[in-house]
Each structure stands twice: as C-alpha cells, then as structure tokens.
Design a protein around this motif. Structure first.
Motif, PDB file in Angstrom:
ATOM      1  N   PRO A  36      62.890  -4.893 122.782  1.00 22.46           N
ATOM      2  CA  PRO A  36      62.803  -6.333 122.489  1.00 22.46           C
ATOM      3  C   PRO A  36      61.354  -6.811 122.555  1.00 22.46           C
ATOM      4  O   PRO A  36      60.586  -6.333 123.399  1.00 22.46           O
ATOM      5  CB  PRO A  36      63.644  -6.979 123.595  1.00 22.46           C
ATOM      6  CG  PRO A  36      63.643  -6.007 124.708  1.00 22.46           C
ATOM      7  CD  PRO A  36      63.531  -4.646 124.090  1.00 22.46           C
ATOM      8  N   PRO A  37      60.952  -7.731 121.681  1.00 18.88           N
ATOM      9  CA  PRO A  37      59.559  -8.201 121.713  1.00 18.88           C
ATOM     10  C   PRO A  37      59.240  -9.026 122.957  1.00 18.88           C
ATOM     11  O   PRO A  37      58.094  -9.107 123.382  1.00 18.88           O
ATOM     12  CB  PRO A  37      59.440  -9.054 120.449  1.00 18.88           C
ATOM     13  CG  PRO A  37      60.830  -9.447 120.111  1.00 18.88           C
ATOM     14  CD  PRO A  37      61.720  -8.348 120.601  1.00 18.88           C
ATOM     15  N   GLY A  38      60.248  -9.631 123.574  1.00 18.44           N
ATOM     16  CA  GLY A  38      60.036 -10.413 124.787  1.00 18.44           C
ATOM     17  C   GLY A  38      59.250 -11.687 124.539  1.00 18.44           C
ATOM     18  O   GLY A  38      58.854 -11.982 123.415  1.00 18.44           O
ATOM     19  N   LEU A  39      59.025 -12.431 125.586  1.00 14.46           N
ATOM     20  CA  LEU A  39      58.286 -13.693 125.475  1.00 14.46           C
ATOM     21  C   LEU A  39      56.786 -13.459 125.332  1.00 14.46           C
ATOM     22  O   LEU A  39      56.087 -14.236 124.698  1.00 14.46           O
ATOM     23  CB  LEU A  39      58.556 -14.565 126.712  1.00 14.46           C
ATOM     24  CG  LEU A  39      60.007 -15.002 126.933  1.00 14.46           C
ATOM     25  CD1 LEU A  39      60.134 -15.757 128.239  1.00 14.46           C
ATOM     26  CD2 LEU A  39      60.503 -15.845 125.770  1.00 14.46           C
ATOM     27  N   THR A  40      56.303 -12.395 125.930  1.00 13.91           N
ATOM     28  CA  THR A  40      54.855 -12.154 125.936  1.00 13.91           C
ATOM     29  C   THR A  40      54.402 -11.253 124.798  1.00 13.91           C
ATOM     30  O   THR A  40      53.209 -11.174 124.529  1.00 13.91           O
ATOM     31  CB  THR A  40      54.444 -11.475 127.254  1.00 13.91           C
ATOM     32  OG1 THR A  40      55.117 -10.220 127.357  1.00 13.91           O
ATOM     33  CG2 THR A  40      54.791 -12.337 128.448  1.00 13.91           C
ATOM     34  N   GLY A  41      55.335 -10.544 124.170  1.00 20.07           N
ATOM     35  CA  GLY A  41      54.957  -9.544 123.176  1.00 20.07           C
ATOM     36  C   GLY A  41      54.826  -8.176 123.819  1.00 20.07           C
ATOM     37  O   GLY A  41      54.583  -8.068 125.023  1.00 20.07           O
ATOM     38  N   ARG A  42      55.003  -7.139 123.002  1.00 21.15           N
ATOM     39  CA  ARG A  42      55.018  -5.767 123.537  1.00 21.15           C
ATOM     40  C   ARG A  42      53.677  -5.351 124.133  1.00 21.15           C
ATOM     41  O   ARG A  42      53.625  -4.695 125.166  1.00 21.15           O
ATOM     42  CB  ARG A  42      55.426  -4.791 122.434  1.00 21.15           C
ATOM     43  CG  ARG A  42      56.872  -4.894 122.050  1.00 21.15           C
ATOM     44  CD  ARG A  42      57.267  -3.814 121.042  1.00 21.15           C
ATOM     45  NE  ARG A  42      58.626  -4.013 120.616  1.00 21.15           N
ATOM     46  CZ  ARG A  42      58.981  -4.686 119.526  1.00 21.15           C
ATOM     47  NH1 ARG A  42      58.050  -5.212 118.747  1.00 21.15           N
ATOM     48  NH2 ARG A  42      60.239  -4.834 119.208  1.00 21.15           N
TER      49      ARG A  42
END
Length: 194
Positions: A36-42
């Motif tokens: 998942p890319p998440g809130l902060t980014g990978r």
C-alpha cells in the motif's frame, strides 16, 4: 526437584528465543507493508523503517547490559541437584508464553503500513536483530569467563521482565560443556564439544 535442586534455563537461550520470530514476522510485515502507498508514500516509509530498524537493534542490543553483567559477576556455581533445561524446551516455553504478543505486534506492523509503509515491519525485524546481538554479547562473555549463565525457571514468565527482570535475584554458572546450547544460546554442534 529433589534435595532443593532448581530447574535452570540458559540466559542466552531465553534472550535469543524471540529473535527468529520477531525477525521473520518483521520481514514478512515489511514485505507486505510496501504494497500500500500509505499516507507518507513508500519512499518515506522505507527510509523511516530503516531508521527504526537501526534504532531498535541498537536499543535492544544494549538495554540492561549493566544488569546482565552484574548478575553474571555474582553467579554462583550450579548445584549437582539442579536440572538444566534443554534448549528446545526453553525456546518452546518462551514462544508459547509470548505468542499473543508476537501476533499482536505482527498485526500492528501490518496495520501501520497503511500510514507508513514497511516501517512497522522493519521495526519488528530490528528488534529481532537486537536480540541476536545481545545473545552474541552474552556468548562472548560466557567464552571469556569459561562459564555458561543459567537462570531459575520459576523466575521467568511473561510478566517477569526476562532473564534480567526484577524477579531474578542471581544467576547460576556451569562449565562451558554443560547443556545442549553453545555460548550465546545457539545449537551446540557435535564437533564443538570440548
């Protein structure tokens, strides 16, 4: 135990028992957590995870070293009626006693991937590496002192704080050939017997 003997578990084995499950749970959680890319980014998640890995490994490896050293210096010789617990039994008991904590940590590491990808898994893996490093330090100390360190089984437990917790009053010592685990808690190789 007959005639006042105590059940004894190897200190290094108890320390090392959580290393492999934490490492593998962390590696798996970090691998899945990258998806998942998440809130902060990978990219930020992996960089944050790398920092957490290093910090966790260092903190766990160095935590309570003075307490371990003080208990080792005051170790009394194990008695002839003391019963030395097998390495496999010690590892199994530790993992059974902590399985719900391991599962909860794994689930938390997976869930954190939706905020900061891979960071939670790398934190878990760093904790496992820290335990391996601490067990290695104990092994070097055991070799230098030519004595293996043991702790009473009844002083260990889920809430006891590990082999250097408040309930542990003293260690016992034996020669380096005692038990079925090498200095540092690893499996003893047949050709390593002295």
């Amino acid at each position: 135990m007959a005639r006042g003997g105590q059940g004894l578990a190897r200190v290094a084995v108890v320390v090392r028992a959580g290393a492999a499950p934490l490492w593998w749970c962390g590696v798996f959680a970090a691998g899945v957590g990258v998806l998942p890319p998440g809130l902060t980014g990978r990219r930020i998640g992996v960089l944050a995870g790398a920092a957490l890995f290093i910090v966790a490994a260092a903190v766990v490896a160095y935590r309570r070293r003075r307490r371990y050293a003080a208990l080792a210096r005051g170790a009394a010789r194990a008695g002839k009626h003391d019963v030395l617990q097998d390495r496999a039994v010690t590892v199994r008991n530790w993992r059974r006693g902590h399985r719900w904590w391991l599962i909860a940590a794994f689930v938390a590491a997976l869930a954190s991937a939706f905020a900061v990808p891979a960071a939670g898994g790398m934190l878990l893996a760093g904790t496992g590496v820290g335990l391996w490093l601490k067990a290695g330090w104990l092994g070097r100390r055991e070799r230098a002192d030519a004595a293996l360190l043991w702790v009473r089984v009844d002083w260990l437990g889920r809430d006891a704080g590990g082999p250097a917790g408040k309930r542990v009053k003293a260690y016992r010592g034996t020669g380096v050939a005692a038990g079925d685990a090498a200095p540092g808690g690893a499996r003893r190789r047949a050709d390593a017997l002295v």
